[in-house]
Design a protein around this motif. Structure first.
Motif, PDB file in Angstrom:
ATOM      1  N   MET A   1       4.207  -3.878  33.782  1.00 21.26           N
ATOM      2  CA  MET A   1       3.301  -4.383  34.433  1.00 21.26           C
ATOM      3  C   MET A   1       3.007  -5.749  34.102  1.00 21.26           C
ATOM      4  O   MET A   1       3.445  -6.701  34.948  1.00 21.26           O
ATOM      5  CB  MET A   1       2.557  -3.686  35.595  1.00 21.26           C
ATOM      6  CG  MET A   1       3.416  -2.688  36.186  1.00 21.26           C
ATOM      7  SD  MET A   1       2.054  -1.832  37.645  1.00 21.26           S
ATOM      8  CE  MET A   1       1.110  -0.915  36.497  1.00 21.26           C
ATOM      9  N   VAL A   2       2.318  -5.557  32.941  1.00 20.22           N
ATOM     10  CA  VAL A   2       1.580  -6.510  32.003  1.00 20.22           C
ATOM     11  C   VAL A   2       2.308  -7.968  31.680  1.00 20.22           C
ATOM     12  O   VAL A   2       2.379  -8.915  32.133  1.00 20.22           O
ATOM     13  CB  VAL A   2       0.378  -6.404  31.096  1.00 20.22           C
ATOM     14  CG1 VAL A   2       0.376  -7.696  30.324  1.00 20.22           C
ATOM     15  CG2 VAL A   2      -0.569  -5.823  31.389  1.00 20.22           C
ATOM     16  N   VAL A   3       3.968  -7.381  31.267  1.00 20.50           N
ATOM     17  CA  VAL A   3       4.591  -7.748  30.339  1.00 20.50           C
ATOM     18  C   VAL A   3       5.692  -8.677  31.536  1.00 20.50           C
ATOM     19  O   VAL A   3       5.918  -9.865  31.798  1.00 20.50           O
ATOM     20  CB  VAL A   3       5.578  -6.727  29.767  1.00 20.50           C
ATOM     21  CG1 VAL A   3       6.882  -7.742  29.065  1.00 20.50           C
ATOM     22  CG2 VAL A   3       5.302  -5.883  28.564  1.00 20.50           C
ATOM     23  N   SER A   4       5.401  -8.198  32.750  1.00 19.31           N
ATOM     24  CA  SER A   4       6.046  -8.413  33.794  1.00 19.31           C
ATOM     25  C   SER A   4       5.627  -9.413  34.542  1.00 19.31           C
ATOM     26  O   SER A   4       6.604 -10.492  34.412  1.00 19.31           O
ATOM     27  CB  SER A   4       6.738  -7.723  35.055  1.00 19.31           C
ATOM     28  OG  SER A   4       7.182  -6.630  33.938  1.00 19.31           O
ATOM     29  N   VAL A   5       4.420  -9.326  34.297  1.00 14.46           N
ATOM     30  CA  VAL A   5       3.677 -10.867  35.094  1.00 14.46           C
ATOM     31  C   VAL A   5       3.360 -12.028  34.025  1.00 14.46           C
ATOM     32  O   VAL A   5       3.860 -12.660  34.576  1.00 14.46           O
ATOM     33  CB  VAL A   5       2.137 -10.450  34.926  1.00 14.46           C
ATOM     34  CG1 VAL A   5       1.028 -11.083  35.961  1.00 14.46           C
ATOM     35  CG2 VAL A   5       1.781  -9.854  35.943  1.00 14.46           C
ATOM     36  N   TYR A   6       3.703 -11.651  32.676  1.00 15.67           N
ATOM     37  CA  TYR A   6       3.433 -13.183  31.960  1.00 15.67           C
ATOM     38  C   TYR A   6       5.237 -13.539  32.135  1.00 15.67           C
ATOM     39  O   TYR A   6       5.604 -14.549  31.504  1.00 15.67           O
ATOM     40  CB  TYR A   6       3.408 -12.902  30.637  1.00 15.67           C
ATOM     41  CG  TYR A   6       1.849 -12.964  30.086  1.00 15.67           C
ATOM     42  CD1 TYR A   6       1.299 -13.847  29.781  1.00 15.67           C
ATOM     43  CD2 TYR A   6       1.530 -11.845  30.046  1.00 15.67           C
ATOM     44  CE1 TYR A   6      -0.178 -14.027  30.082  1.00 15.67           C
ATOM     45  CE2 TYR A   6      -0.143 -11.456  30.182  1.00 15.67           C
ATOM     46  CZ  TYR A   6      -0.864 -12.543  30.035  1.00 15.67           C
ATOM     47  OH  TYR A   6      -2.221 -12.690  29.704  1.00 15.67           O
ATOM     48  N   LEU A   7       6.053 -12.907  32.053  1.00 14.00           N
ATOM     49  CA  LEU A   7       7.794 -12.881  32.251  1.00 14.00           C
ATOM     50  C   LEU A   7       7.959 -13.657  33.502  1.00 14.00           C
ATOM     51  O   LEU A   7       8.558 -15.298  33.100  1.00 14.00           O
ATOM     52  CB  LEU A   7       8.398 -11.995  32.193  1.00 14.00           C
ATOM     53  CG  LEU A   7       9.276 -11.249  30.990  1.00 14.00           C
ATOM     54  CD1 LEU A   7       9.741 -10.131  30.554  1.00 14.00           C
ATOM     55  CD2 LEU A   7       9.602 -12.097  29.754  1.00 14.00           C
ATOM     56  N   GLU A   8       7.388 -13.977  34.066  1.00 16.29           N
ATOM     57  CA  GLU A   8       7.244 -14.182  36.080  1.00 16.29           C
ATOM     58  C   GLU A   8       6.736 -15.957  35.465  1.00 16.29           C
ATOM     59  O   GLU A   8       6.785 -16.422  36.081  1.00 16.29           O
ATOM     60  CB  GLU A   8       6.649 -13.531  37.011  1.00 16.29           C
ATOM     61  CG  GLU A   8       7.358 -13.935  38.480  1.00 16.29           C
ATOM     62  CD  GLU A   8       6.903 -15.822  38.675  1.00 16.29           C
ATOM     63  OE1 GLU A   8       7.312 -16.086  39.098  1.00 16.29           O
ATOM     64  OE2 GLU A   8       5.597 -15.444  37.999  1.00 16.29           O
ATOM     65  N   ARG A   9       5.500 -15.423  34.681  1.00 18.61           N
ATOM     66  CA  ARG A   9       4.057 -17.160  33.903  1.00 18.61           C
ATOM     67  C   ARG A   9       5.540 -17.858  33.267  1.00 18.61           C
ATOM     68  O   ARG A   9       5.920 -19.624  33.409  1.00 18.61           O
ATOM     69  CB  ARG A   9       3.579 -16.584  33.951  1.00 18.61           C
ATOM     70  CG  ARG A   9       2.296 -16.207  35.059  1.00 18.61           C
ATOM     71  CD  ARG A   9       1.361 -16.678  34.066  1.00 18.61           C
ATOM     72  NE  ARG A   9       0.734 -17.540  32.587  1.00 18.61           N
ATOM     73  CZ  ARG A   9      -0.379 -17.772  31.761  1.00 18.61           C
ATOM     74  NH1 ARG A   9      -1.053 -16.929  31.746  1.00 18.61           N
ATOM     75  NH2 ARG A   9      -0.161 -19.398  31.319  1.00 18.61           N
ATOM     76  N   ALA A  10       6.662 -17.215  32.466  1.00 18.74           N
ATOM     77  CA  ALA A  10       7.255 -17.963  31.765  1.00 18.74           C
ATOM     78  C   ALA A  10       8.927 -18.633  32.348  1.00 18.74           C
ATOM     79  O   ALA A  10       9.686 -18.942  32.246  1.00 18.74           O
ATOM     80  CB  ALA A  10       7.580 -17.350  30.227  1.00 18.74           C
ATOM     81  N   ASP A  11       8.935 -18.288  33.554  1.00 17.78           N
ATOM     82  CA  ASP A  11      10.102 -18.754  34.871  1.00 17.78           C
ATOM     83  C   ASP A  11      11.353 -17.412  34.379  1.00 17.78           C
ATOM     84  O   ASP A  11      12.199 -18.559  34.612  1.00 17.78           O
ATOM     85  CB  ASP A  11      10.125 -20.238  34.804  1.00 17.78           C
ATOM     86  CG  ASP A  11       9.081 -21.172  35.216  1.00 17.78           C
ATOM     87  OD1 ASP A  11       8.425 -20.442  35.537  1.00 17.78           O
ATOM     88  OD2 ASP A  11       8.815 -22.027  34.838  1.00 17.78           O
ATOM     89  N   ILE A  12      11.321 -16.352  33.798  1.00 13.32           N
ATOM     90  CA  ILE A  12      12.301 -16.051  33.709  1.00 13.32           C
ATOM     91  C   ILE A  12      13.791 -15.558  35.088  1.00 13.32           C
ATOM     92  O   ILE A  12      14.044 -15.562  35.356  1.00 13.32           O
ATOM     93  CB  ILE A  12      11.984 -14.466  32.622  1.00 13.32           C
ATOM     94  CG1 ILE A  12      13.390 -13.607  32.381  1.00 13.32           C
ATOM     95  CG2 ILE A  12      10.659 -13.935  34.072  1.00 13.32           C
ATOM     96  CD1 ILE A  12      13.984 -14.597  31.893  1.00 13.32           C
TER      97      ILE A  12
END
Length: 509
Positions: A73-84
């Motif tokens: 879940m944490v990795v998904s949050v940061y990936l979304e912030r990185a515009d993936i």
């Protein structure tokens, strides 16, 4: 395991029934406390009724599963912030060649994103984008919404991190990430292709008719409105049934870890055309207003520095994620690998991590804790073992008829009791039965359980949390609202689920 005493069987069944009712209908009028509180109530009743002891209740909580779920879940949050997800969404509109092409693209993007970022996350992020694409091309939304939800469910079956029930299976079965991927990937690829083909065939005429011919509106959304949309990071929480039940018929819904539905408003577009024009006097000399001051030069330099820092940060996020996937493929401990990757992203961000960590659904983690205890208590009653002893001779995975019977049982239970409890109740028993035949059959049994319990979510609108997320997101989308009806989903979901499940079972290795 034989049946427990009548006292434990009756009270344990009551506690499990309360948990099930609140998980399926979280806003039931008699006790509208929601799924998370419902799971804790079921767990507490198991202890109060002395079906299990407090020590057994704590031991029933599977910490590796919770750790893996938290880390992803944490990795998904940061990936979304990185515009993936923005980049994945751009694939939907790049050089589109019509409605059928869009269906295929949506299926592809949804499949890829759900396999690595969970099916629910993909649906939260991509639903409004899909609505904009459909409106831009004057096409009816519901085939595209069905493509998004159904492909997300099928795509999530391929990896242990694709959905909550796969997390449970991966940890309990000790099947490595690589073996899991190789075992289910052929079924997933063929299943997604067949699912897309069914969609195109079923809605061939509808996809050939523009939306303005269908409902009398000819509004076209501009390209800028589609490409400029930004999505907020997904948070893992449950959809309110009081909202979803207003628009779909009452029926058991899947509890595979629902996601919250917060979306950012449309990003403000900056009109910079005037700034790019040369401002010259009639004589050709530079206008005095166009002369840059030292302060302006400093601001431009700072802006460029921030731009490159942002790009480097995004690159680091992608590299850490790739590193996590490589580590998982190498067979390292999945739970600690996900936690390590999430903490690496927190450190690399070099900011207060609280805003990102607040987007993690701690209510989902608590829900899992309560569910583990409740299911363990229900197992102590002996009812699941007794029912499995009756079915076991007819559900052997070394026979075609046995696989068919097992698949039907899993499919029905996944839609009635939900797929995560189904996996917890059946997983160990199905694996033990298959292990008596051979070690390879045991692995195959786990993969069959993962495949069928996941694809079963496509059967009805309430069969999967991903389906409900798409329905709710589409209904709430500003200026693009659309209600995906229960029957519209059912008439596609039933044939698709049965065909895709059957074809996939022949390809599970």
């Amino acid at each position: 395991m034989a049946l427990a005493t009548t006292y434990k069987v009756v009270l344990g069944s009551i506690a499990f029934a309360i948990f099930w009712a609140l998980a399926v209908f979280p806003a039931v009028p008699l006790l509208p406390i929601g799924r998370t509180a419902g799971s804790l109530l079921g767990a507490t009743l198991m202890v109060l009724f002395r079906v299990i002891t407090p020590d057994e209740a704590y031991a029933a909580i599977d910490l590796p599963i919770l750790g893996l779920l938290f880390g992803t879940m944490v990795v998904s949050v940061y990936l979304e912030r990185a515009d993936i997800f923005k980049y994945l969404g751009n694939l939907l509109s790049w050089k589109s060649k019509g409605a059928k092409d869009l269906i295929c693209r949506i299926c592809l993007v949804s499949t890829i994103s759900s396999a690595f970022f969970t099916n629910d996350t993909s649906c939260v992020i991509l639903t409004e984008f899909v609505l904009k694409i459909a409106r831009q091309h004057n096409l009816p939304p519901h085939p595209f919404l069905l493509a998004l939800a159904s492909s997300a469910n099928i795509g999530s079956s391929a990896t242990p991190i694709g959905n909550p029930q796969n997390l449970v299976i991966a940890v309990q079965s000790k099947v490595s990430f690589g073996d899991f991927l190789v075992g289910v990937l052929p079924a997933m690829l063929v299943g997604v292709s067949v699912n897309a083909l069914i969609l195109i065939i079923m809605y061939w005429r509808l996809l050939s008719v523009h939306k303005d011919e269908e409902d009398g509106t000819g509004e076209i959304v501009g390209e800028d409105d589609v490409s400029s949309h930004r999505f907020s990071p997904a948070t893992m929480s449950h959809i309110s049934a009081s909202n979803s039940m207003d628009h779909v018929q009452s029926s058991p819904n899947n509890i595979n870890g629902s996601l919250a539905t917060h979306l950012d408003s449309i990003r403000n577009r900056i009109n910079s055309g005037d700034q790019l024009e040369s401002q010259r006097s009639p004589c050709g000399s530079i206008d005095s207003n166009d002369i840059s001051t030292p302060a302006q030069f400093s601001e431009e330099k700072e802006s460029k520095t921030e731009h490159w820092k942002n790009k480097m940060w995004k690159l680091c996020v992608y590299l850490v994620t790739i590193g996590m996937l490589v580590a998982l493929l190498m067979g390292l401990n999945m739970s600690w690998t996900a936690i390590t990757a999430s903490l690496a992203l927190v450190v690399l961000d070099f900011k207060d991590a609280r805003p990102c960590l607040e987007k993690v659904s701690y209510s989902l983690l608590i829900f899992f804790c309560g569910m583990f205890i409740t299911v363990e208590g229900f197992n102590k009653t002996g009812i699941p073992s007794t029912l499995w002893n009756f079915m076991e001779p007819h559900a052997q995975v070394d026979r075609v008829s046995g696989i068919a019977v097992l698949a039907i049982v899993i499919l029905l239970l996944s839609n009635v009791a939900s797929n995560v409890p189904t996996v917890l109740l059946l997983g160990g028993r199905v694996a033990a039965s298959a292990a008596a035949i051979s070690a390879s059959e045991e692995k195959k049994a786990w993969l069959i359980l993962a495949w069928v319990s996941t694809v079963a979510g496509n059967l009805s609108l309430l069969g999967s949390a991903a389906n409900l997320i798409v329905c709710e997101q589409a209904r709430r989308a500003p200026q693009l609202d659309y209600t995906l009806s229960f029957w519209n989903h059912l008439k596609f979901g039933v044939p698709s689920t049965l065909i895709v499940t059957a074809i996939g079972l022949t390809l599970i290795r």
